[in-house]
Motif scaffolding. Structure first.
Motif, PDB file in Angstrom:
ATOM      1  N   ALA A  93      51.576  13.429 -60.160  1.00  0.00           N
ATOM      2  CA  ALA A  93      51.540  14.749 -59.131  1.00  0.00           C
ATOM      3  C   ALA A  93      53.314  14.841 -58.637  1.00  0.00           C
ATOM      4  N   ILE A  94      53.829  13.751 -58.748  1.00  0.00           N
ATOM      5  CA  ILE A  94      55.132  14.235 -58.242  1.00  0.00           C
ATOM      6  C   ILE A  94      55.657  15.013 -58.827  1.00  0.00           C
ATOM      7  N   ALA A  95      55.747  15.032 -60.171  1.00  0.00           N
ATOM      8  CA  ALA A  95      56.500  16.066 -61.939  1.00  0.00           C
ATOM      9  C   ALA A  95      55.496  17.181 -61.460  1.00  0.00           C
ATOM     10  N   LYS A  96      54.206  17.311 -61.757  1.00  0.00           N
ATOM     11  CA  LYS A  96      53.307  18.387 -61.324  1.00  0.00           C
ATOM     12  C   LYS A  96      53.778  18.932 -60.052  1.00  0.00           C
ATOM     13  N   ARG A  97      54.226  18.428 -59.361  1.00  0.00           N
ATOM     14  CA  ARG A  97      55.274  19.281 -58.992  1.00  0.00           C
ATOM     15  C   ARG A  97      56.126  20.754 -58.454  1.00  0.00           C
ATOM     16  N   LYS A  98      56.999  19.881 -59.243  1.00  0.00           N
ATOM     17  CA  LYS A  98      57.548  21.011 -60.288  1.00  0.00           C
ATOM     18  C   LYS A  98      57.291  22.024 -60.434  1.00  0.00           C
ATOM     19  N   PHE A  99      55.966  22.061 -60.772  1.00  0.00           N
ATOM     20  CA  PHE A  99      55.468  23.079 -61.639  1.00  0.00           C
ATOM     21  C   PHE A  99      54.288  23.898 -60.982  1.00  0.00           C
ATOM     22  N   ILE A 100      53.926  23.552 -60.242  1.00  0.00           N
ATOM     23  CA  ILE A 100      52.876  23.915 -58.770  1.00  0.00           C
ATOM     24  C   ILE A 100      53.752  25.705 -58.154  1.00  0.00           C
ATOM     25  N   SER A 101      52.703  26.347 -58.344  1.00  0.00           N
ATOM     26  CA  SER A 101      53.337  27.718 -57.638  1.00  0.00           C
ATOM     27  C   SER A 101      51.581  28.133 -56.939  1.00  0.00           C
ATOM     28  N   VAL A 102      52.378  28.638 -55.891  1.00  0.00           N
ATOM     29  CA  VAL A 102      51.507  28.702 -54.913  1.00  0.00           C
ATOM     30  C   VAL A 102      50.229  29.966 -55.025  1.00  0.00           C
ATOM     31  N   GLU A 103      50.173  30.567 -56.485  1.00  0.00           N
ATOM     32  CA  GLU A 103      49.691  31.625 -57.090  1.00  0.00           C
ATOM     33  C   GLU A 103      48.901  31.508 -57.435  1.00  0.00           C
ATOM     34  N   GLY A 104      48.521  29.564 -57.447  1.00  0.00           N
ATOM     35  CA  GLY A 104      47.079  29.637 -58.685  1.00  0.00           C
ATOM     36  C   GLY A 104      47.833  28.568 -59.817  1.00  0.00           C
ATOM     37  N   ASP A 105      46.840  28.573 -60.322  1.00  0.00           N
ATOM     38  CA  ASP A 105      46.553  27.558 -61.574  1.00  0.00           C
ATOM     39  C   ASP A 105      47.002  27.948 -62.954  1.00  0.00           C
ATOM     40  N   HIS A 106      46.437  29.185 -62.842  1.00  0.00           N
ATOM     41  CA  HIS A 106      47.092  30.683 -64.203  1.00  0.00           C
ATOM     42  C   HIS A 106      48.713  30.571 -63.339  1.00  0.00           C
ATOM     43  N   ILE A 107      49.424  30.904 -62.903  1.00  0.00           N
ATOM     44  CA  ILE A 107      50.697  30.943 -63.103  1.00  0.00           C
ATOM     45  C   ILE A 107      51.232  29.519 -62.820  1.00  0.00           C
ATOM     46  N   THR A 108      50.189  28.558 -62.178  1.00  0.00           N
ATOM     47  CA  THR A 108      51.087  26.731 -63.193  1.00  0.00           C
ATOM     48  C   THR A 108      51.349  26.879 -63.842  1.00  0.00           C
ATOM     49  N   LEU A 109      50.673  26.735 -65.360  1.00  0.00           N
ATOM     50  CA  LEU A 109      50.214  26.859 -66.219  1.00  0.00           C
ATOM     51  C   LEU A 109      51.413  27.192 -67.134  1.00  0.00           C
ATOM     52  N   LEU A 110      51.348  28.888 -66.352  1.00  0.00           N
ATOM     53  CA  LEU A 110      52.120  29.811 -67.169  1.00  0.00           C
ATOM     54  C   LEU A 110      53.763  29.147 -66.711  1.00  0.00           C
TER      55      LEU A 110
END
Ligand code: CDP
Ligand code: MG
Length: 718
Positions: free
Chosen positions: A557-574
């Protein structure tokens, strides 16, 4: 403990007509044997399988003899081929195939249909003029079977024997035996409706009745008729399966003959749950341990459950329990998951033979029901469930849902236990529950969104989809809804009752994607973000890019935080795809960041292929850099029918059908309450979850489809 009836319930077996695993009986086989030979056959079938009466004919080549130059491995393979149940009936089969344009071939899993029939045809040089195309409903089957056949024919994969599945192929000019997914052949038919490259089309696993197979039935019938009318080389068609409603199929294919290959099936003891079980997962697991404590080592267990997440968690739990000291006196357990999305090397693990003092437990989806054969299995534990895609006309969406299987599937599953020796099947449901199951699975076409199918049909030039020669016709309302969706996406126009593909629609059909995703990509140039949406859609085409090991949830979960975007899952994937590209697909980096290297690599491969389609269609690929609003608006352009609205009471309702749905806990939006959420998929597990979500503006919705949203009275935020 699940509490099963005492074994065995043998009596029930012999009374059943549909004990598919009992090779020496079946009333439907009995009645159709007469057709094969052109006269009524009154011989009781259980004593005289039809083919054994026919001696091998010298007319047909026999290239089965091992030669001194052959390696030991090849000699062993030849020996295995000769031992297959299909081998003794080769000559009879060939003489029927020579005479008929359409043949239905029924034979148990493992009898040699898929691997041998194409080779038989090749050995006759019947592929001189056109190649042999064999369809499979699943990618993994197409790939593994082509590998096996190349090995048996002692040639390199991609030469004489090849495969072609979505986003991946190994074929060349010299490929004569081509294994494809049914979706791929449907796609080829868009460019070449006469299927002129092929002399033979083998539609395998026809009973699975995927949409693509059903459409292919109509396409090959049409291609066959038109080739005949144009004086071209005839198209020969073989329809194969382990079990199916042969009369229905034979009637559809011009009353063609049905041939049976006698399988080698050993008796199976059936066990039913004593009473109704509340939790099929728990029942399945406790049954595994019940068996484990009783069965000798090397008697392996195959468990049928539903989906990836469930299977991974069950595998984990079984492994944990197996470590318990109270089980130390029993054989060592080797536990494997098996589902379509699993990387190939992990799938192959399943086939590895069990060592002495060991027992293999395979926890699988319905992938192991028919198309593949796993050695060592003596026990089957059937949860009676499968995850299937089903369409909800009210909501307008395909949803993955856990459903009860049909009786035909349950018999197939049971049959996996008796491939090598006498076996046992434990059903986690009562005999009464079994009797109440549907006889056959509902064809996918009758339970799916038809937009893709109709788009493909139109692209092939089949204009009147309502009169298309489907083996089972979808309901007119169903078709109407799909047409509405395509109209909304700007793919078709309705002119005086006939459907016309628009320029956009023609381009959409080129993409091996659902129409709404194709629309997103085609909208890319308008928002200047084709580059970004290609990455997002490629990532959506692959399985989850995240790794979430149960022992290290926190670190992941900590690692994922680096990529998380408040603009949603699609932008996170991008962001993840961008980062993966920036580190040049580094495996170590994936490991450190709890990302799935294989799935990301696959996503980049998909992306490459989508770029090629864009180039073919003249779609400009530009990037919007950090302007993520542009990306979100572009997503709306294709996915605007997949939006939910926040209600005053805090619930979400989908705009299309006012259906309640919840943001899935894996979403970066979980815990937040954006007014409008664009979702990628609805998954029903207990409740309906929205998966892979992005918050969107009401204004954007109006901008792309004003009419559609006006009708739904959405509120524009001030
Ligand atoms: O199509 P059907 O289920 O009738 O059988 P098949 O796929 O042609 O497989 C025939 C036999 O080939 C199986 O019983 C396996 O013994 C063997 N086989 C294999 O060892 N590895 C594969 N990848 C495919 C088949
Ligand atoms: Mg097969």
């Amino acid at each position: 403990m699940a509490g099963f009836l005492e074994p065995p319930i043998k009596k029930q077996k012999s009374e059943d007509n549909n004990t598919a695993f009992n090779s020496n009986q079946s009333t439907s086989q009995n009645s159709t044997n007469g057709k094969v030979n052109g006269h009524t056959n009154n011989t009781p079938v259980n004593r005289n399988p039809p083919f054994c009466k026919f001696p091998s004919s010298p007319k047909f080549n026999n290239t089965f003899d091992p030669k001194p130059r052959h390696s030991d491995h090849l000699k062993a393979l030849i020996k295995q081929r000769r031992a297959l149940p299909i081998f003794p009936v080769r000559a009879k089969l060939l003489s029927e195939l020579e005479k008929q344009d359409f043949v239905i071939l029924i034979g148990e899993t493992g009898s040699g249909k898929t691997t041998q029939i194409p080779q038989f045809l090749h050995e006759q040089r019947w592929d001189r003029k056109g190649a042999i195309c064999i369809t499979q409903p699943r990618r993994v089957a197409a790939i593994t079977i082509s590998k096996r056949v190349a090995e048996e024919m002692d040639t390199k994969l991609g030469g004489l024997v090849g495969y072609s599945v979505r986003f991946e192929e190994a074929v060349s000019q010299s490929t004569k035996l081509k294994f494809v997914t049914d979706g791929m052949l449907m796609r080829e038919a868009i460019v070449d409706p006469l299927l002129s490259k092929y002399s033979w089309i083998i539609l395998d696993e026809a009973h699975e009745r995927t949409i693509s197979t059903d459409v292919l039935f109509g396409i090959v019938k049409d291609a066959h008729k038109n080739r005949k009318a144009n004086g071209k080389d005839p198209l020969k068609v073989i329809i194969m399966s382990a079990t199916m409603d042969v009369d229905h199929f034979s009637n559809y294919f011009h009353k063609c003959p049905v041939l049976y290959v006698e399988g080698r099936q050993h008796p199976i003891d059936m066990f039913y749950a004593k009473e109704k079980q509340d939790d099929y997962v728990l029942t399945s697991m406790s049954t595994v341990f019940q068996i484990h404590k009783e069965a000798p080592p090397q008697h392996d267990i195959l468990v049928f459950l539903t989906g990836q997440e469930e299977i991974d968690s069950v595998v984990h739990t079984i492994r944990q329990i197996a470590k318990d000291s109270s089980l130390s006196e029993y054989p060592r357990l080797r536990v494997h998951p098996l589902y379509a999305a699993l990387p190939a090397h992990q799938q192959l693990e399943v086939f590895r033979a069990t060592a002495e003092g060991e027992r293999k437990v395979i926890v699988s989806t319905n992938i192991a029901e028919t198309s593949i054969t796993i050695p060592g299995i003596r026990y089957v534990v059937d949860s009676g469930r499968a995850k299937i895609r089903s369409y909800h006309p009210n909501s307008g969406f395909d949803m993955l849902k856990v459903r009860k299987i049909s009786q035909a599937q349950a018999w197939q599953r049971a049959g996996r236990a008796g491939r090598e020796a006498a076996g046992h099947c434990y059903r986690g449901f009562t005999r009464e529950e079994f009797d109440a199951l549907e006889l056959n699975p509902v064809p996918e076409i009758l339970r799916s969104n038809l937009a893709s199918v109709i788009l493909q049909l139109l692209a092939i030039g089949i204009k009147n989809v309502l009169t298309f020669d489907f083996i089972d016709k979808p309901s007119p309302e169903h078709v109407q809804e799909a047409i509405e969706q395509l109209t909304l996406l700007g793919a078709v126009t309705v002119q005086s009752e006939t459907l016309e593909l628009t320029e956009t629609g023609k381009k959409m059909a080129q993409f091996p994607l659902e129409p709404r995703y194709a629309k997103v990509i085609l909208s890319g140039p308008e928002y200047g973000c084709t580059d970004e949406v290609l990455s997002i859609i490629a990532a959506l085409s692959s399985e989850s890019v995240f790794v979430n090991p149960s022992g290290k949830r926190e670190a992941a979960a900590i690692a994922k935080r680096k990529f998380i975007s408040v603009e949603g899952d699609h932008i996170t994937l991008l962001k993840i795809i961008r980062a993966f590209k920036a580190v040049k697909s580094n495996k170590m980096w994936c490991h450190e960041n709890f990302l799935n290297f294989r799935n990301l690599t696959y996503a980049l491969e998909v992306r490459k292929q989508l770029v090629q389609v864009c180039q073919r269609c003249g779609v400009n690929i530009s990037s919007c850099q950090q302007n993520f609003d542009a990306v979100r608006r572009c997503l709306v352009a294709g996915l605007f029918t997949s939006v939910s609205e926040l209600q005053l009471d805090g619930r979400y309702l989908t705009l299309a059908a006012k259906q309640e749905a919840t943001i899935h806990p894996s979403s970066v939006l979980f815990g937040g309450k954006p007014a409008y959420v664009l979702f990628t998929e609805l998954v029903h597990t207990g409740q309906t979850y929205m998966h892979v979500n992005t918050p969107v503006d009401a204004q954007w919705l109006y901008d792309v489809a004003p009419e559609y949203f006006r009708k739904r009275h959405i509120k524009i935020n001030p």
